[in-house]
Design a protein around this motif. Structure first.
Motif, mmCIF file in Angstrom:
data_model
loop_
_atom_site.group_PDB
_atom_site.id
_atom_site.type_symbol
_atom_site.label_atom_id
_atom_site.label_comp_id
_atom_site.label_asym_id
_atom_site.label_seq_id
_atom_site.Cartn_x
_atom_site.Cartn_y
_atom_site.Cartn_z
ATOM 1 N N ALA A 6 0.839 -1.204 0.000
ATOM 2 C CA ALA A 6 0.000 0.000 0.000
ATOM 3 C C ALA A 6 0.868 1.246 0.000
ATOM 4 C CB ALA A 6 -0.916 -0.017 1.211
ATOM 5 N N LEU A 7 0.517 2.223 -0.827
ATOM 6 C CA LEU A 7 1.217 3.504 -0.913
ATOM 7 C C LEU A 7 0.285 4.586 -0.383
ATOM 8 C CD1 LEU A 7 3.420 4.707 -3.823
ATOM 9 C CD2 LEU A 7 1.658 6.209 -2.951
ATOM 10 N N GLU A 8 0.767 5.408 0.529
ATOM 11 C CA GLU A 8 -0.065 6.437 1.156
ATOM 12 C C GLU A 8 0.185 7.793 0.506
ATOM 13 O OE1 GLU A 8 -2.319 5.921 3.435
ATOM 14 O OE2 GLU A 8 -1.874 3.799 3.791
ATOM 15 N N VAL A 9 -0.893 8.514 0.181
ATOM 16 C CA VAL A 9 -0.809 9.848 -0.414
ATOM 17 C C VAL A 9 -1.544 10.818 0.505
ATOM 18 C CG1 VAL A 9 -1.292 11.266 -2.447
ATOM 19 C CG2 VAL A 9 -0.756 8.829 -2.716
ATOM 20 N N TYR A 10 -0.947 11.990 0.747
ATOM 21 C CA TYR A 10 -1.516 12.952 1.685
ATOM 22 C C TYR A 10 -1.662 14.328 1.032
ATOM 23 C CZ TYR A 10 0.477 9.376 4.763
ATOM 24 O OH TYR A 10 0.822 8.184 5.348
ATOM 25 N N THR A 11 -2.818 14.936 1.248
ATOM 26 C CA THR A 11 -3.060 16.320 0.832
ATOM 27 C C THR A 11 -3.889 17.018 1.917
ATOM 28 O OG1 THR A 11 -5.114 15.769 -0.329
ATOM 29 C CG2 THR A 11 -3.082 15.761 -1.644
ATOM 30 N N ASN A 12 -3.926 18.341 1.847
ATOM 31 C CA ASN A 12 -4.849 19.078 2.716
ATOM 32 C C ASN A 12 -6.269 18.826 2.237
ATOM 33 O OD1 ASN A 12 -2.735 20.309 4.183
ATOM 34 N ND2 ASN A 12 -2.481 21.837 2.560
ATOM 35 N N ARG A 13 -7.204 18.846 3.165
ATOM 36 C CA ARG A 13 -8.605 18.624 2.779
ATOM 37 C C ARG A 13 -9.187 19.839 2.070
ATOM 38 N NH1 ARG A 13 -8.409 13.775 1.922
ATOM 39 N NH2 ARG A 13 -8.024 12.417 3.709
ATOM 40 N N GLU A 14 -8.707 21.026 2.451
ATOM 41 C CA GLU A 14 -9.260 22.256 1.859
ATOM 42 C C GLU A 14 -8.189 23.328 1.839
ATOM 43 O OE1 GLU A 14 -13.645 23.490 2.335
ATOM 44 O OE2 GLU A 14 -12.574 24.804 3.724
ATOM 45 N N VAL A 15 -8.152 24.088 0.750
ATOM 46 C CA VAL A 15 -7.208 25.179 0.580
ATOM 47 C C VAL A 15 -7.973 26.414 0.145
ATOM 48 C CG1 VAL A 15 -5.217 26.029 -0.721
ATOM 49 C CG2 VAL A 15 -5.286 23.650 0.013
ATOM 50 N N HIS A 16 -7.624 27.580 0.740
ATOM 51 C CA HIS A 16 -8.288 28.841 0.404
ATOM 52 C C HIS A 16 -7.327 29.746 -0.362
ATOM 53 C CE1 HIS A 16 -11.139 28.310 4.107
ATOM 54 N NE2 HIS A 16 -11.305 27.393 3.162
ATOM 55 N N GLY A 17 -7.897 30.547 -1.250
ATOM 56 C CA GLY A 17 -7.109 31.519 -1.989
ATOM 57 C C GLY A 17 -7.965 32.703 -2.381
ATOM 58 N N GLY A 20 -6.503 36.398 -8.108
ATOM 59 C CA GLY A 20 -5.251 37.014 -8.514
ATOM 60 C C GLY A 20 -4.030 36.499 -7.784
ATOM 61 N N SER A 21 -4.204 35.770 -6.682
ATOM 62 C CA SER A 21 -3.068 35.250 -5.928
ATOM 63 C C SER A 21 -2.718 33.844 -6.421
ATOM 64 C CB SER A 21 -3.385 35.230 -4.436
ATOM 65 O OG SER A 21 -4.417 34.300 -4.167
ATOM 66 N N LYS A 22 -1.776 33.208 -5.750
ATOM 67 C CA LYS A 22 -1.408 31.839 -6.087
ATOM 68 C C LYS A 22 -1.612 30.945 -4.873
ATOM 69 C CE LYS A 22 3.521 32.217 -4.934
ATOM 70 N NZ LYS A 22 4.905 32.070 -5.438
ATOM 71 N N VAL A 23 -1.717 29.661 -5.131
ATOM 72 C CA VAL A 23 -1.918 28.716 -4.047
ATOM 73 C C VAL A 23 -1.134 27.449 -4.356
ATOM 74 C CG1 VAL A 23 -3.979 27.626 -5.043
ATOM 75 C CG2 VAL A 23 -3.642 27.611 -2.574
ATOM 76 N N THR A 24 -0.555 26.880 -3.316
ATOM 77 C CA THR A 24 0.178 25.622 -3.464
ATOM 78 C C THR A 24 -0.737 24.464 -3.101
ATOM 79 O OG1 THR A 24 2.296 26.665 -2.914
ATOM 80 C CG2 THR A 24 2.161 24.283 -2.688
ATOM 81 N N LEU A 25 -0.888 23.542 -4.032
ATOM 82 C CA LEU A 25 -1.661 22.321 -3.791
ATOM 83 C C LEU A 25 -0.654 21.258 -3.374
ATOM 84 C CD1 LEU A 25 -4.025 22.529 -6.887
ATOM 85 C CD2 LEU A 25 -4.485 23.273 -4.543
ATOM 86 N N LEU A 120 -10.348 23.272 -3.482
ATOM 87 C CA LEU A 120 -9.902 24.661 -3.575
ATOM 88 C C LEU A 120 -11.103 25.596 -3.545
ATOM 89 C CD1 LEU A 120 -7.782 26.888 -4.141
ATOM 90 C CD2 LEU A 120 -8.108 26.422 -6.592
ATOM 91 N N LEU A 121 -11.023 26.615 -2.650
ATOM 92 C CA LEU A 121 -12.046 27.654 -2.560
ATOM 93 C C LEU A 121 -11.387 29.004 -2.818
ATOM 94 C CD1 LEU A 121 -14.054 26.502 0.597
ATOM 95 C CD2 LEU A 121 -14.784 26.374 -1.787
ATOM 96 N N VAL A 122 -11.869 29.707 -3.842
ATOM 97 C CA VAL A 122 -11.310 31.005 -4.218
ATOM 98 C C VAL A 122 -12.311 32.093 -3.825
ATOM 99 C CG1 VAL A 122 -10.381 32.423 -6.082
ATOM 100 C CG2 VAL A 122 -10.066 29.944 -6.128
ATOM 101 N N TYR A 123 -11.828 33.149 -3.159
ATOM 102 C CA TYR A 123 -12.675 34.243 -2.695
ATOM 103 C C TYR A 123 -12.208 35.560 -3.311
ATOM 104 C CZ TYR A 123 -13.969 30.912 0.983
ATOM 105 O OH TYR A 123 -14.397 29.802 1.670
ATOM 106 N N GLU A 124 -13.151 36.505 -3.339
ATOM 107 C CA GLU A 124 -12.776 37.861 -3.759
ATOM 108 C C GLU A 124 -11.809 38.475 -2.753
ATOM 109 O OE1 GLU A 124 -13.319 39.666 -6.335
ATOM 110 O OE2 GLU A 124 -14.931 38.659 -7.421
#
Length: 217
Positions: A6-17, A20-25, A120-124
């Motif tokens: 088994a190979l385990e993969v991990y990410t954040n559950r939610e990212v905000h941005g 016009g900005s940038k975000v790291t996934l 990913l959630l993008v806001y004004e």
């Protein structure tokens, strides 16, 4: 052949941005095998309110490749499989970028494992984070406690100063009264012999008058 593990993969559950900005996934993984030259990383993207899923990025044979999608000109590979990092960056965020990004890693023969999802959630404008709000509330409460403590100490200090001043005034009054009593006692002690002398002189003059009257008779 080695059995698949088994190979385990991990990410954040939610990212905000914000627009016009940038975000790291961020995507990291764990594998029981050494990192193989055949390792592959695949990213998929499913926009919100859409059933269609797009392949947006692929890493294979040591070469990153950005797929032909609406995100192509804004995607950047920042991962390093040797460091077990499969992250990507999305630049110039737009409101239409809201959606679910899927990270999948295969490290042969370690190929069995679940993919990981990040929404990913993008806001004004940047939304107020619960942690930030809690921090502001705690800081405000601490500031209020410090202010009340300082006010109490100031009141006690003023009361203490007033008590000392009153004690000094009372001591001064008592010393003044004592001084007056001593002065009056001194004066009375001085006046008593004089009074006795005046009385004695008066008696002597009275006796002389009586004697003179007797001689006349």
């Amino acid at each position: 052949m080695s059995p698949s593990l088994a190979l385990e993969v991990y990410t954040n559950r939610e990212v905000h941005g914000t627009v016009g900005s940038k975000v790291t996934l961020s995507c990291t993984f764990w594998s029981s095998e050494w990192i193989s030259e055949d390792i592959t990383v695949t990213w998929h993207y499913q926009p919100d309110n859409s059933r269609e899923m797009y392949s947006i990025f692929h890493y294979a044979k040591g070469q990153p490749s950005i797929d032909q999608t609406i995100l192509r000109d804004r995607l950047q590979w920042v991962g390093s499989p040797r460091r077990k990092d499969a992250s990507i960056v999305l630049h110039s965020l737009e409101l239409t970028d809201n959606g679910t990004f899927t990270c999948d890693v295969k490290n042969p023969p370690d190929v069995v494992g679940k993919t990981s999802y990040v929404h990913l959630l993008v806001y004004e404008k940047a939304p107020a984070r619960p942690g930030l709000i809690l921090g502001i509330i705690i800081a405000s409460a601490l500031a209020l406690v410090i202010l009340v403590t300082i006010l109490i100490l100031l009141i006690r200090y003023c009361w203490y100063r007033r008590q000392i001043r009153m004690q000094r005034e009372l001591s001064a009054l008592e010393r003044g009264k004592l001084h007056k009593i001593k002065e009056s006692s001194k004066r009375s002690s001085r006046q008593t012999p004089l009074l006795y002398a005046m009385l004695d002189q008066s008696r002597k003059s009275s006796d002389k008058k009586k004697d003179s009257r007797k001689d006349r008779k």
